[in-house]
Enzyme design. Structure first.
Site, PDB file in Angstrom:
ATOM      1  N   PRO A  31       0.778  -1.246   0.000  1.00 48.54           N
ATOM      2  CA  PRO A  31       0.000   0.000   0.000  1.00 48.54           C
ATOM      3  C   PRO A  31       0.809   1.297   0.000  1.00 48.54           C
ATOM      4  O   PRO A  31       0.421   2.259  -0.646  1.00 48.54           O
ATOM      5  CB  PRO A  31      -0.834  -0.083   1.289  1.00 48.54           C
ATOM      6  CG  PRO A  31      -0.806  -1.509   1.695  1.00 48.54           C
ATOM      7  CD  PRO A  31       0.486  -2.065   1.172  1.00 48.54           C
ATOM      8  N   LYS A  61       4.647   8.209 -12.721  1.00 45.28           N
ATOM      9  CA  LYS A  61       3.262   7.906 -12.362  1.00 45.28           C
ATOM     10  C   LYS A  61       2.610   9.054 -11.594  1.00 45.28           C
ATOM     11  O   LYS A  61       1.467   9.429 -11.873  1.00 45.28           O
ATOM     12  CB  LYS A  61       3.167   6.624 -11.520  1.00 45.28           C
ATOM     13  CG  LYS A  61       1.694   6.349 -11.213  1.00 45.28           C
ATOM     14  CD  LYS A  61       1.368   5.091 -10.497  1.00 45.28           C
ATOM     15  CE  LYS A  61      -0.143   5.112 -10.196  1.00 45.28           C
ATOM     16  NZ  LYS A  61      -0.550   4.012  -9.327  1.00 45.28           N
TER      17      LYS A  61
END
Lengths: 298, 298, 298, 298
Positions: free
Chosen positions: A66, A171
């Site tokens: 995560p 990204k």
């Protein structure tokens, strides 16, 4: 076929591991949630009791976690797997984390003689299941050459952004820009509607003009303009507001570190946070349209 | 071939009139600057001494003026041409003005039984000269049907945005969105460069991803990434910062009138104004990139 | 004691007229809402059937209307009172309207030989009732000297901002700044609370430091920090979000007209609009705190 | 009189150490810049060759360093002084650093049984020299009681913000708010001037009204309005733009960590960064006025 160790079997990692199994690879998996391990085992993976077992006797190691803190904790520190993993193993971290964190781990890997790539993905859970993810990769050409067959088992597009950490940078730059153009598109559409325009007509004009962008092309935020997008399904599914907030946080971290000005990205982050605070955290990020339409409707 | 009255022969109107002449129409022209009238006369237009003369004995009347105040002054008021123009004349205003202003003039035209269109353009001086402008039209279907042949003599794309004023609304919505995505693209590129990425590589990744937009497609703001754009020519030519500021002002007026929230557009306007204040008013609007790169270079 | 004509008996104008009556002046009043006229009559004012009657045989004329359009309609146009009012009458408009509008009316008054002031107020309904309003006045020194006794019957502080329209300009500059410092104070308090600070302790530190401002001094937006403010009464009463949005709209109009950059004021306006859209339009403007605390509580 | 160890003798730390010497304390000092140590020695301090020597045989230890990284490096790590300093020593860090960093160091100190305070200052170099600094302190009541006499030798105001790290939190909240109100004040003043107002008159009106704030009270950003402030001295001296950018970075870090929305503070940071990029990094932070006046002057 290869022997692959895989850590992190959540919403994204789970289906990614499935696709590797379907491609015929041998998988050893680990997750702190036993149910997720069980599910993967039922699909053919072998499971181990401890994360340090995953890295034994494998060709490739893949992680999907995560946040930065989990990645650093997995790889670095006293019990970090970089201390025990064989030098011939190709290491790929697919988590979306801070570039500085990705660089720290990559550097440590490099110091231990390992080839490591940062390869965050886009495409969401749907893309993970369908095996159509996009990978944005940071690392060496050679590393990417070795990794390509495995990435292609899980995704469709592979971009090489640059050296270690560059995948993460690219990204978050992309997602920051995405947040800006989605918000800008939403407010332009509402301004048009408030002034009497049909949102579908305005969308089409802007799509073909200099306002053209990905949102108008395939992800229109105005309800009813486009079929099959979250906006036409009460903003269910898609890319959650909370995840956009996470990515914008990473962009802000990268901007802070370099003293970069990102006025539009900063504003988008603040708008998304207050939007989340109004109960939209688990809705698709195109629901930012509601910020503007709620006012129009009063 | 038709008899056309044309008022406003500046950077845009001049070449537009030329193209109508080239298409074989008979032109009567007027401008408050004698040199511009002379130039048009040399190309074959007939000139008149007073604007009220332009509207006599014509089929179509076209205006191309700088701002709302000029358009209202031309059409309305005591000596406004709406009072003298024949009811059979098709009236087309190509100026970019406030939607409320366009609606006011259109309403007055309608009350006098005239067919009028607002048809602001995009494509810049280059498009005006080449006859490749885009027209975004507000008004009736019938009006647009009648106007289409003349618009096609001056441009390539014609969009029908809706009723009276809708052309102006659609244009300013588009340009507001354009300012947002250009600024957002510029700051995303700089954030990537500050974090070690090659701007061309990052541009290509975002272009093909969810950050994709018109700027990345054909108008990249980062110097050297794309050939033939202002960014690769020291931001000369193109669409001036001062003109973007004008259009953003119109967008803000429309937002104010309706009580609409436009946080991204408002921020873009403020950034463009301060950018203009730093000496970039006569540069292309993609020079907003400099706002971000100047900081990076210190 | 003077003979005063008064138009506009709403939430603000009503109590202002009352205070003039209490001070012993003779009042002739008008409002389009009969109930408001009746209420004022019961307090001793005489009423007339038509607005043109109000201006006959008076020393001073005062108006208190909602917006520019009402003020222009009252004073200007075919039936505007500037055409019928006696030149010796002192004219005071207490409405908060666009500076450009105030200048237009003042100029028309001046051309007719009348002395006119723009005198927008702050202090809210409470101040209007208590007779403690602040007047920010635009117009001549002589005009203000004549007006002062009447303003003092309705208020406590009188500022002279400059020539015609200057009262409006000063008021909207002040209120724009107020919106910025209230929002800035709210987000600083929440940032402190999110990081473990007691909002009362932080308020006191910033109040005495370089963050000191009117909100921290007398109008703290954080619930429970200060007694007797809207924040400690669920943001009831006070200065409504919808009114702040109105004033910010006037500030934006003034900025647009002059091409001024107001990034903080623009952002505050957009935040207040979306806050209003979330159901807070009729709450006090310090409720902007909720924008930040709602996120913290999820 | 006490024995004090002092590390960090820069623009701020140097004069702070001087004031402790003047108050009669015995000082042992260290800095990596020999000239700074020499200067302090000439004033009566004793110097040592290594930072580990400073902490021997002292009652109080004070540090004044540029950033989180220096503070963590001094206190923590293998050679960190927390490992060698005597437990009876009172430790005070006066650096302005990230709250998370301050908490990390404080926690480590606490685990070693030491009493530590974070006590960042405001008041600038002038306040450091004059001994009129403000200290905003985080830590225990007892710790602050012990520290108070020493802080009073260097400053005038002492605020207790809360537990460990609270001093840092309160300082960055205050400075974020300061950046917002300074920018808001500057743009309100320019909006008024653009609309014909005298900046001194407008300043006075807003100062006494709800726009009142520290900038209008003692630090007016508009040149010529107030004597003895940087704005009336070409923005020389004062609190540098680059330092404001640093503090806003710390505020953004704290906001990111907690997921807090800070739209005004974020915008202020972005405006200050681009202002710095335009060559104003070494000017006083009230020079943000130039962002607005440059546009007005073109």
């Amino acid at each position: 076929m290869a022997k692959i160790g895989f850590v992190g079997l959540g919403n994204m990692g789970g289906p990614m591991a499935s696709n590797l199994l379907k491609a015929g690879h041998e998988l050893k998996v680990f997750d702190i949630v036993p149910e997720l391990v069980k599910k993967s085992s039922e699909q053919g993976a072998s499971s181990v009791d401890d994360v340090s077992e995953v890295v034994k006797d494998i060709d490739v190691f893949i992680s999907m976690l995560p946040a930065s803190v989990h990645v650093e904790s997995l790889y670095l520190g006293e019990n970090g797997i970089l201390g025990v993993i064989d030098k011939s193993t190709l290491v790929i971290d697919c988590s979306t984390i801070a570039p500085s964190s990705a660089k720290r781990v990559s550097k440590a890997a490099d110091e231990r003689g390992l080839t490591m790539l940062d390869a965050p993905v886009s495409g969401g859970v749907g893309g993970a299941v369908a095996g159509t993810l996009t990978f944005i990769v940071g690392g060496s050409d050679e590393g990417l050459d070795s990794a390509r067959p495995f990435l292609e088992d899980m995704g469709k597009n592979i971009f090489h952004a640059g050296g270690p950490g560059a995948g993460q940078v690219a990204k978050i730059c992309n997602n920051m820009l995405l947040s800006v153009l989605m918000t800008g598109t939403a407010e332009a559409l509402q301004l048009g509607v408030d002034n009497g325009l049909d949102p579908a007509v305005l969308s089409e004009i802007m799509r073909k003009s200099s306002g053209g962008n990905w949102a108008l092309e395939v992800y229109n935020p105005y309800p009813g303009v486009m079929d099959g997008v979250p906006a036409s399904n009460e903003y269910e599914g898609g890319f959650l507001v909370d995840l956009m907030i996470k990515d914008l946080g990473l962009a802000m971290e990268a901007a802070l570190e370099k003293g970069a000005a990102t006025p539009m990205g900063s504003l988008a982050r603040n708008l998304y946070i207050t939007h989340g605070g109004n109960g939209y955290g688990r809705k698709d990020f195109s629901s930012i349209q509601k910020v503007f339409s709620k006012n129009a409707n009063r």
